[in-house]
Design a protein around this motif. Structure first.
Motif, PDB file in Angstrom:
ATOM      1  N   UNK A  73      -0.155 -96.966  12.611  1.00  0.00           N
ATOM      2  CA  UNK A  73       1.191 -97.101  13.166  1.00  0.00           C
ATOM      3  C   UNK A  73       1.833 -95.733  13.394  1.00  0.00           C
ATOM      4  N   UNK A  74       1.595 -94.818  12.463  1.00  0.00           N
ATOM      5  CA  UNK A  74       2.154 -93.477  12.609  1.00  0.00           C
ATOM      6  C   UNK A  74       1.589 -92.782  13.841  1.00  0.00           C
ATOM      7  N   UNK A  75       0.279 -92.947  14.074  1.00  0.00           N
ATOM      8  CA  UNK A  75      -0.333 -92.338  15.258  1.00  0.00           C
ATOM      9  C   UNK A  75       0.248 -92.924  16.535  1.00  0.00           C
ATOM     10  N   UNK A  76       0.419 -94.246  16.561  1.00  0.00           N
ATOM     11  CA  UNK A  76       1.033 -94.879  17.728  1.00  0.00           C
ATOM     12  C   UNK A  76       2.481 -94.419  17.908  1.00  0.00           C
ATOM     13  N   UNK A  77       3.168 -94.245  16.795  1.00  0.00           N
ATOM     14  CA  UNK A  77       4.556 -93.799  16.834  1.00  0.00           C
ATOM     15  C   UNK A  77       4.684 -92.408  17.465  1.00  0.00           C
ATOM     16  N   UNK A  78       3.647 -91.589  17.301  1.00  0.00           N
ATOM     17  CA  UNK A  78       3.661 -90.241  17.881  1.00  0.00           C
ATOM     18  C   UNK A  78       3.762 -90.286  19.402  1.00  0.00           C
ATOM     19  N   UNK A  79       3.212 -91.357  20.005  1.00  0.00           N
ATOM     20  CA  UNK A  79       3.307 -91.475  21.461  1.00  0.00           C
ATOM     21  C   UNK A  79       4.760 -91.640  21.882  1.00  0.00           C
ATOM     22  N   UNK A  80       5.517 -92.399  21.110  1.00  0.00           N
ATOM     23  CA  UNK A  80       6.944 -92.558  21.396  1.00  0.00           C
ATOM     24  C   UNK A  80       7.673 -91.247  21.116  1.00  0.00           C
ATOM     25  N   UNK A  81       7.310 -90.597  20.022  1.00  0.00           N
ATOM     26  CA  UNK A  81       7.975 -89.353  19.652  1.00  0.00           C
ATOM     27  C   UNK A  81       7.812 -88.280  20.709  1.00  0.00           C
ATOM     28  N   UNK A  82       6.682 -88.285  21.412  1.00  0.00           N
ATOM     29  CA  UNK A  82       6.401 -87.206  22.357  1.00  0.00           C
ATOM     30  C   UNK A  82       7.496 -87.056  23.402  1.00  0.00           C
ATOM     31  N   UNK A  83       8.148 -88.174  23.776  1.00  0.00           N
ATOM     32  CA  UNK A  83       9.214 -88.076  24.774  1.00  0.00           C
ATOM     33  C   UNK A  83      10.581 -87.832  24.148  1.00  0.00           C
ATOM     34  N   UNK A  84      10.660 -87.856  22.837  1.00  0.00           N
ATOM     35  CA  UNK A  84      11.951 -87.616  22.180  1.00  0.00           C
ATOM     36  C   UNK A  84      12.099 -86.177  21.696  1.00  0.00           C
ATOM     37  N   UNK A  85      11.006 -85.425  21.666  1.00  0.00           N
ATOM     38  CA  UNK A  85      11.075 -84.045  21.169  1.00  0.00           C
ATOM     39  C   UNK A  85      10.710 -83.029  22.235  1.00  0.00           C
ATOM     40  N   UNK A  86      10.347 -83.489  23.431  1.00  0.00           N
ATOM     41  CA  UNK A  86      10.004 -82.588  24.537  1.00  0.00           C
ATOM     42  C   UNK A  86      11.182 -82.494  25.494  1.00  0.00           C
ATOM     43  N   UNK A  87      11.410 -81.282  25.997  1.00  0.00           N
ATOM     44  CA  UNK A  87      12.473 -81.115  26.986  1.00  0.00           C
ATOM     45  C   UNK A  87      12.056 -81.818  28.270  1.00  0.00           C
ATOM     46  N   UNK A  88      12.960 -82.566  28.905  1.00  0.00           N
ATOM     47  CA  UNK A  88      12.614 -83.276  30.133  1.00  0.00           C
ATOM     48  C   UNK A  88      12.130 -82.325  31.212  1.00  0.00           C
ATOM     49  N   UNK A 211      -4.959 -87.110  19.953  1.00  0.00           N
ATOM     50  CA  UNK A 211      -4.277 -86.526  21.103  1.00  0.00           C
ATOM     51  C   UNK A 211      -2.770 -86.581  20.906  1.00  0.00           C
ATOM     52  N   UNK A 212      -2.273 -87.751  20.481  1.00  0.00           N
ATOM     53  CA  UNK A 212      -0.829 -87.914  20.282  1.00  0.00           C
ATOM     54  C   UNK A 212      -0.321 -87.036  19.144  1.00  0.00           C
ATOM     55  N   UNK A 213      -1.061 -86.991  18.062  1.00  0.00           N
ATOM     56  CA  UNK A 213      -0.642 -86.222  16.887  1.00  0.00           C
ATOM     57  C   UNK A 213      -0.624 -84.727  17.202  1.00  0.00           C
ATOM     58  N   UNK A 214      -1.681 -84.223  17.852  1.00  0.00           N
ATOM     59  CA  UNK A 214      -1.742 -82.800  18.184  1.00  0.00           C
ATOM     60  C   UNK A 214      -0.621 -82.404  19.135  1.00  0.00           C
ATOM     61  N   UNK A 215      -0.280 -83.315  20.053  1.00  0.00           N
ATOM     62  CA  UNK A 215       0.802 -83.005  20.986  1.00  0.00           C
ATOM     63  C   UNK A 215       2.120 -82.817  20.231  1.00  0.00           C
ATOM     64  N   UNK A 216       2.408 -83.712  19.306  1.00  0.00           N
ATOM     65  CA  UNK A 216       3.652 -83.613  18.533  1.00  0.00           C
ATOM     66  C   UNK A 216       3.673 -82.315  17.730  1.00  0.00           C
ATOM     67  N   UNK A 217       2.578 -81.985  17.071  1.00  0.00           N
ATOM     68  CA  UNK A 217       2.508 -80.750  16.285  1.00  0.00           C
ATOM     69  C   UNK A 217       2.688 -79.526  17.174  1.00  0.00           C
ATOM     70  N   UNK A 218       2.107 -79.574  18.370  1.00  0.00           N
ATOM     71  CA  UNK A 218       2.206 -78.447  19.300  1.00  0.00           C
ATOM     72  C   UNK A 218       3.649 -78.234  19.739  1.00  0.00           C
ATOM     73  N   UNK A 219       4.347 -79.305  20.066  1.00  0.00           N
ATOM     74  CA  UNK A 219       5.746 -79.192  20.484  1.00  0.00           C
ATOM     75  C   UNK A 219       6.592 -78.624  19.345  1.00  0.00           C
ATOM     76  N   UNK A 220       6.364 -79.102  18.130  1.00  0.00           N
ATOM     77  CA  UNK A 220       7.121 -78.596  16.982  1.00  0.00           C
ATOM     78  C   UNK A 220       6.850 -77.109  16.748  1.00  0.00           C
ATOM     79  N   UNK A 221       5.613 -76.687  17.006  1.00  0.00           N
ATOM     80  CA  UNK A 221       5.259 -75.270  16.830  1.00  0.00           C
ATOM     81  C   UNK A 221       5.978 -74.374  17.836  1.00  0.00           C
ATOM     82  N   UNK A 222       6.351 -74.931  18.978  1.00  0.00           N
ATOM     83  CA  UNK A 222       7.013 -74.132  20.012  1.00  0.00           C
ATOM     84  C   UNK A 222       8.535 -74.219  19.919  1.00  0.00           C
ATOM     85  N   UNK A 223       9.034 -74.974  18.931  1.00  0.00           N
ATOM     86  CA  UNK A 223      10.471 -75.178  18.820  1.00  0.00           C
ATOM     87  C   UNK A 223      11.171 -74.114  17.999  1.00  0.00           C
ATOM     88  N   UNK A 224      12.472 -74.317  17.799  1.00  0.00           N
ATOM     89  CA  UNK A 224      13.282 -73.335  17.064  1.00  0.00           C
ATOM     90  C   UNK A 224      12.931 -73.271  15.581  1.00  0.00           C
TER      91      UNK A 224
END
Length: 620
Positions: A73-88, A211-224
């Motif tokens: 469920x957490x992995x699936x949740x990352x797919x939803x998170x990807x659009x909530x933490x990335x700049x449009x 894929x979903x998990x790495x994307x979330x981690x990557x976005x967080x690494x590029x954040x403030x």
């Protein structure tokens, strides 16, 4: 068959919801705000259209909800998170100009909703640790929820041709002979396809989660909150875990990659394995870029090698290397960086993986130049490999060539041994001309390498007592070429001519900074008036007096507004050039001086009828 809320949400996004799912979706909606207010659904084309970014901190008991998820469920949740933490994605090239970005930042000084959402996630206890475990677990450790639930996943995936192709290829590959290190499931090679297919499904299942998990981690690494994320990723041993998966899962087999290179924030429509590799390489790039934790990509033996290189050269070890916690580095015979170099050399010339591989390796070198880091890579044949790709491989991809030019610049900067190796490989006039042709074909792509050569030449010319340096200076065709003032002037003229304030982007602003480096070094030697006069003469020769110098004046005005308010950018300029930022600012001020009697001011070289310096482009 009972389904999890996240699975129902995925079906909703795909337009597959039936009456049995509505109670679950209703419950999820109450927890995560009304879904209908956040998304539009088109059941015919299976598309989820983004309307407004969800505010995670407004979800009641989000922390408890996320902590209650199992790993699937957490992995699936990352797919939803990807659009909530990335700049449009703005979607308009004009909006990506630095002028537009600076104006937008001025209007929106407060953190964006995506940045606020990132902070919300980081405050959830155990969230990053669980993502690290998901990213690094082996296929054999993945349990899933139950067989029926996995069947639902497979039914959805098999409707996707890319996933089906990858699945069948993976199952077929299991029948091929493989080394003991290449797969945990090598014993399946002699099994019938009907037995191998479920295992392949499980592998694809795990890859798609990662894929979903790495994307979330990557976005967080590029954040403030980058430093906070870095600390946690190191503590939870993400890099050693990925290193252990490299041969067995990440780069388990050769994967064709005839697809367009995707940008950092673009969605990828590639097959699961290709998406997985790209996200992995993006993560390495973000992890290494200008951060001392980059040495976690090595193992203890490789760290000792760096120390030995410094000792032999009689130079102090880099502080970040000395401070590296050796309990957190890679295990095994090779570190992650060395494994990456190995597969990089095997890629076909135009493979778009080369772009991301080169970016990941370049990020390891970026920042303050480290002789030991450069020699570590030079000893592994990286320079010769890059030159082969640029000169001899027939590579035509501009993206790949740009990434190799940038990497070559970082690898050779201030390193006399690298220039000696360059001269040994480029040992004929034909090869050198082929190299110059590639550089000149697109200065936007190659200007960072031009900057490296100019800076290195300037340093070497000051080391007249070093016999080795003088020998290479006299023999190296590349240094001899750049030493000729007419060649430096040619680069300067073209660098200024291919950009203007309205077209400046993060991709081509480096052309402006490279032109500044050439002029700063000229100013140090009291030759700035000579260069400015040469630009004026070039204008008249090309029959458009004032055009080039007016443009350069405007570019420098923009430079002041852009860089004097950006600490990170100014630090990068200083570290990469070894020129104090105070000298950058001073040189720009001198060039922008209003005194027409000053021989170092641009205004002195523009005749009155052609002067056009008052237009306020900055407010467009």
């Amino acid at each position: 068959m009972k389904m999890s809320p996240i699975m129902v949400f995925k079906k909703k996004c795909a337009g597959l919801v039936d009456q049995h799912d509505e109670p679950i979706l209703s419950d999820l909606s109450s927890k995560m705000r009304p879904v209908s207010a956040l998304f539009e659904f088109d059941g015919n084309v299976s598309v989820c259209i983004f309307k407004e970014m969800i505010q995670l901190e407004g979800i009641p008991n989000l922390s408890g909800l996320v902590q209650s998820f199992d790993q699937q469920q957490l992995a699936n949740f990352c797919r939803i998170l990807s659009v909530t933490i990335s700049e449009p994605d703005i979607g308009n090239d004009d909006k990506h100009t630095l002028l537009a970005k600076n104006a937008q930042q001025k209007r929106n000084a407060s953190p964006s909703r995506a940045e606020v959402n990132q902070v919300t996630l980081l405050n959830i206890p155990g969230f990053i640790e669980r993502l690290c475990k998901l990213a690094t677990r082996k296929v054999s450790e993945a349990t899933g929820a139950n067989f029926l639930q996995e069947l639902e996943d497979w039914y959805t995936w098999l409707d996707n041709a890319l996933v089906l192709d990858a699945l069948m290829q993976m199952a077929t590959e299991e029948a091929e002979p493989s080394s003991p290190e290449s797969s945990d499931e090598s014993s399946l090679a002699t099994s019938p396809l009907r037995h191998r297919l479920p295992q392949s499904m499980k592998t694809v299942h795990e890859i798609m989660y990662k894929v979903e998990v790495l994307y979330v981690l990557c976005v967080l690494l590029m954040g403030r909150q980058r430093n906070q994320v870095h600390k946690m990723l190191a503590e939870f041993r993400l890099i050693p875990g990925l290193n252990n998966l490299f041969d067995k899962l990440i780069w388990r087999k050769y994967t064709a990659s005839n697809h367009v290179v995707h940008g950092q924030n673009e969605n990828c429509d590639c097959s699961p394995e290709i998406s997985f590799k790209i996200q992995f390489l993006r993560l390495l790039q973000s992890f290494s870029d200008h951060h001392e934790n980059k040495y976690l990509l090595l193992n203890n033996q490789e760290l000792n090698e760096l120390s030995a290189i410094s000792m032999k050269a009689n130079i102090p070890e880099v502080e970040a290397l000395v401070n590296t916690d050796r309990s957190l580095v890679c295990d095994g015979k090779k570190g992650l960086l060395t494994r990456l170099l190995t597969v990089m050399k095997r890629e076909p010339p135009d493979s778009s993986f080369r772009f991301w591989q080169a970016r990941a390796v370049e990020s390891f070198l970026r920042g303050a130049t480290s002789y030991a880091d450069q020699m570590f890579l030079l000893k592994r044949g990286l320079l010769e490999h890059i030159l082969f790709c640029i000169i001899d491989s027939g590579c035509t991809s501009r993206d790949v060539l740009q990434s190799y030019f940038d990497l070559l610049g970082e690898l050779m900067k201030f390193n006399i041994d690298a220039f000696k190796r360059f001269n040994k490989y480029v040992n004929t006039p034909e090869k050198f001309q082929a190299f110059l042709t590639q550089i000149n074909s697109s200065l936007v792509d190659s200007n960072m390498l031009v900057r490296c050569i100019v800076l290195s030449l300037d340093r070497f010319e000051s080391q007249t007592e070093d016999v080795k340096v003088m020998e290479v200076l006299s023999e190296c065709c590349l240094l001899s070429y750049m030493a000729r003032v007419e060649n430096r002037l040619s680069f300067l003229f073209r660098l200024i001519n291919i950009i203007n304030v309205q077209t400046l982007t993060q991709e081509n602003v480096s052309c402006l900074n490279t032109s500044l480096v050439i002029l700063m070094l000229a100013r140090r030697k009291a030759k700035l008036p000579f260069y400015l006069n040469a630009l004026r003469e070039k204008e008249y020769m090309e029959k458009y007096p004032g055009c080039l110098l007016n443009n350069f004046h405007n570019l420098l005005r923009f430079w002041q507004r852009h860089y004097l308010n950006k600490d990170k950018d100014s630090t990068c300029l200083e570290n990469s050039s070894c020129i104090p930022f105070s000298y950058w600012k001073e040189t720009v001020s001198v060039l922008l001086g209003s005194d027409r009697t000053s021989h170092c001011a641009i205004v002195s070289y523009i005749d009155e009828p052609y002067m056009d310096l008052d237009r306020d482009f900055l407010e467009d």
